[in-house]
Design a protein around this motif. Structure first.
Motif, PDB file in Angstrom:
ATOM      1  N   ASN A  62      25.035  83.367  22.124  1.00 37.17           N
ATOM      2  CA  ASN A  62      25.259  83.155  23.548  1.00 37.17           C
ATOM      3  C   ASN A  62      25.775  84.447  24.197  1.00 37.17           C
ATOM      4  OD1 ASN A  62      25.515  81.909  26.043  1.00 37.17           O
ATOM      5  ND2 ASN A  62      27.590  81.155  25.595  1.00 37.17           N
ATOM      6  N   ARG A  95      28.670  87.870  28.505  1.00 40.17           N
ATOM      7  CA  ARG A  95      28.391  86.680  29.301  1.00 40.17           C
ATOM      8  C   ARG A  95      27.195  86.913  30.219  1.00 40.17           C
ATOM      9  NH1 ARG A  95      34.027  86.576  28.813  1.00 40.17           N
ATOM     10  NH2 ARG A  95      35.032  84.522  28.668  1.00 40.17           N
ATOM     11  N   GLU A 137      31.026  81.652  37.202  1.00 38.44           N
ATOM     12  CA  GLU A 137      31.975  80.536  37.133  1.00 38.44           C
ATOM     13  C   GLU A 137      33.386  80.993  37.480  1.00 38.44           C
ATOM     14  OE1 GLU A 137      31.597  77.339  34.007  1.00 38.44           O
ATOM     15  OE2 GLU A 137      30.384  78.908  33.060  1.00 38.44           O
ATOM     16  N   LYS A 171      36.788  84.342  23.191  1.00 40.37           N
ATOM     17  CA  LYS A 171      36.249  84.125  24.529  1.00 40.37           C
ATOM     18  C   LYS A 171      36.865  82.893  25.206  1.00 40.37           C
ATOM     19  CE  LYS A 171      31.754  82.921  26.551  1.00 40.37           C
ATOM     20  NZ  LYS A 171      30.344  82.684  26.185  1.00 40.37           N
ATOM     21  N   ASN A 205      25.377  83.334  35.011  1.00 40.02           N
ATOM     22  CA  ASN A 205      25.937  82.026  35.376  1.00 40.02           C
ATOM     23  C   ASN A 205      27.363  81.870  34.862  1.00 40.02           C
ATOM     24  OD1 ASN A 205      23.594  81.303  36.692  1.00 40.02           O
ATOM     25  ND2 ASN A 205      22.713  80.268  34.904  1.00 40.02           N
ATOM     26  N   GLU A 206      27.613  82.347  33.620  1.00 37.23           N
ATOM     27  CA  GLU A 206      28.967  82.259  33.068  1.00 37.23           C
ATOM     28  C   GLU A 206      29.941  83.124  33.857  1.00 37.23           C
ATOM     29  OE1 GLU A 206      29.546  81.581  28.554  1.00 37.23           O
ATOM     30  OE2 GLU A 206      27.919  83.036  28.740  1.00 37.23           O
ATOM     31  N   LYS A 245      36.782  79.754  27.536  1.00 35.54           N
ATOM     32  CA  LYS A 245      35.723  78.804  27.896  1.00 35.54           C
ATOM     33  C   LYS A 245      36.304  77.745  28.818  1.00 35.54           C
ATOM     34  CE  LYS A 245      33.474  79.372  23.375  1.00 35.54           C
ATOM     35  NZ  LYS A 245      34.511  80.184  22.731  1.00 35.54           N
TER      36      LYS A 245
END
Length: 422
Positions: free
Chosen positions: A243, A276, A283, A419, A279-280, A421
């Motif tokens: 990811n 990232r 956020e 990371k 889209n991440e 989240k």
């Protein structure tokens, strides 16, 4: 008897285990140095500290000493006089009725005990050792108590001093040759190497500060080489189903070759990075960019190629850093998981924070690792990775992709664990 000691770390560990009392008079105490004493000293031993602040003694240590003073077995004060630098490095240890002393150049820090080039003498003469205790007690009477008012003021000054020290180190790089300047590229065979001699030469001498067209062209050639690497590497990254993604702006997949307000004054490296996706990032806010978040990267300097999990640049990645610290403080299972990941790394991998570098084999358990990671200062780079010298077969045209993917295989689990989240 007098013995010469180049490293204190092994001797002190032995002497502390069964001692009854210790007197420590030093110019500086760091978190790691204080923890080393506490981790190895007999739990019932009496401890006496006389600490200077002319050098940047850790405010966390001073706060611990203030709290420990409530115990009968702890006595600690700060020695500070205007126009006088408190600069001794003395450790006197009593076991039963026997005294020994270490006097030399080593402060109560990781560098003073092990990493720096230091010199100390171990003294067994009882009269001399008793004289040192008298000297300690005299200075102690004229020293300062560690109060809350003092700590609050000192913590503010400490942050400013650390920043000034960082600026001083940057200035010294312009004056003195560092290790990379000693590295001789002329002695390396670059045949069949992915990165050629001219790519490393783009960062030699004063070129990182040079804004001339020739210097910019050299750095841009490095940048295009990294874009070529990305074209071959990213399909392999995608096949791993990790990811992580390239920067969503194609022009920022590789870092800049031109000085600007968004770059350091010294462009001493250029890197290719994955982290990232858009889209991440969004956020965290519409104006957020990958610049301030953790990433895996391949970075070229004058004397090496780094393959890193760059957790944070200086004053960067606050969200990921805070996530790591919170989990290390509150979750014993998390500490074990992090240690297990670090144990997988080969010996040449390191963790760098606060301008200090420790290789992975120096951590014996999850608590030692957690103590080190929790020291990470937001003002400094924080890296887990490996660096490979020019000419190494791992960097050949044939092997470089496999080398990077194998390193990412090791680093990616730390990226996922650290990371933040939602």
């Amino acid at each position: 008897m007098i013995q010469r000691k180049l490293k204190l770390i092994s001797d002190l560990k032995i002497e502390l285990q069964n001692c009854d009392e210790i007197w420590i008079a030093v110019a500086m105490v760091s978190d790691s140095g204080f923890n080393y004493i506490q981790n190895h000293i007999d739990n019932d031993a009496k401890q006496n500290f006389l600490v200077g602040i002319g050098l940047p003694t850790s405010p966390q240590v001073l706060r611990q000493l203030k709290e420990l003073n409530a115990l009968d077995r702890f006595n600690s004060r700060v020695y500070h006089k205007t126009e006088t630098l408190f600069h001794p490095k003395a450790y006197i240890i009593r076991t039963n009725d026997n005294l020994i002393a270490y006097v030399g150049s080593g402060n109560c820090t990781e560098g003073g005990f092990d990493k720096n080039i230091e010199l100390s003498i171990k003294i067994h003469d009882q009269d001399f050792c008793n004289g040192l205790i008298e000297w300690f007690n005299t200075l102690y009477k004229h020293s300062n108590e560690i109060t809350e008012d003092f700590l609050e003021s000192y913590e503010i000054l400490f942050k400013k001093r650390k920043e000034r020290m960082r600026e001083d180190r940057a200035e010294l790089k312009k004056i003195f040759k560092n290790e990379s300047d000693v590295f001789n590229l002329d002695e390396i065979d670059f045949a069949n190497q992915f990165f050629k001699k001219e790519h490393f030469q783009a960062f030699e001498g004063r070129k990182p500060w040079d804004e001339s067209p020739d210097a910019v062209k050299q750095r841009e050639n490095v940048r295009q080489k990294l874009y070529k690497l990305n074209r071959e590497l990213f399909p392999l990254v995608e096949s791993k189903k990790w990811n992580i993604d390239r920067h969503y702006s194609p022009g920022h997949v590789v870092s800049s070759a031109i000085h600007s307000q968004h770059t350091a004054q010294d462009l001493s490296a250029i890197w290719l990075h994955y982290g990232r996706g858009m889209n991440e990032i969004k956020e965290y806010g519409e104006n957020q960019t990958p610049l301030d978040y953790m990433r895996l990267q391949v970075i070229i300097h004058h004397n090496n190629i780094g393959i890193w999990n760059r957790i944070g640049k200086d004053r960067g990645s606050q969200i990921d850093r805070d996530n790591l610290k919170s989990n290390l403080k509150n979750d014993s299972g998390y500490r074990i998981e992090m240690f297990n990941l670090i144990e997988r790394f080969p010996d040449e991998y390191f963790i760098q924070l606060n301008n200090e570098r420790r290789f992975v084999r120096t951590f014996e358990n999850e608590n030692q690792l957690a103590d080190y990671l929790l020291r990470a200062d937001y003002n400094f780079y924080f890296i887990i990775g490996v660096e490979i010298h020019p000419g190494d077969s791992k960097l050949s045209e044939k092997n470089i992709l496999e080398t990077i993917i194998k390193s990412f295989d090791l680093l990616y689990p730390t990226y996922e664990l650290i990371k933040h989240k939602f």
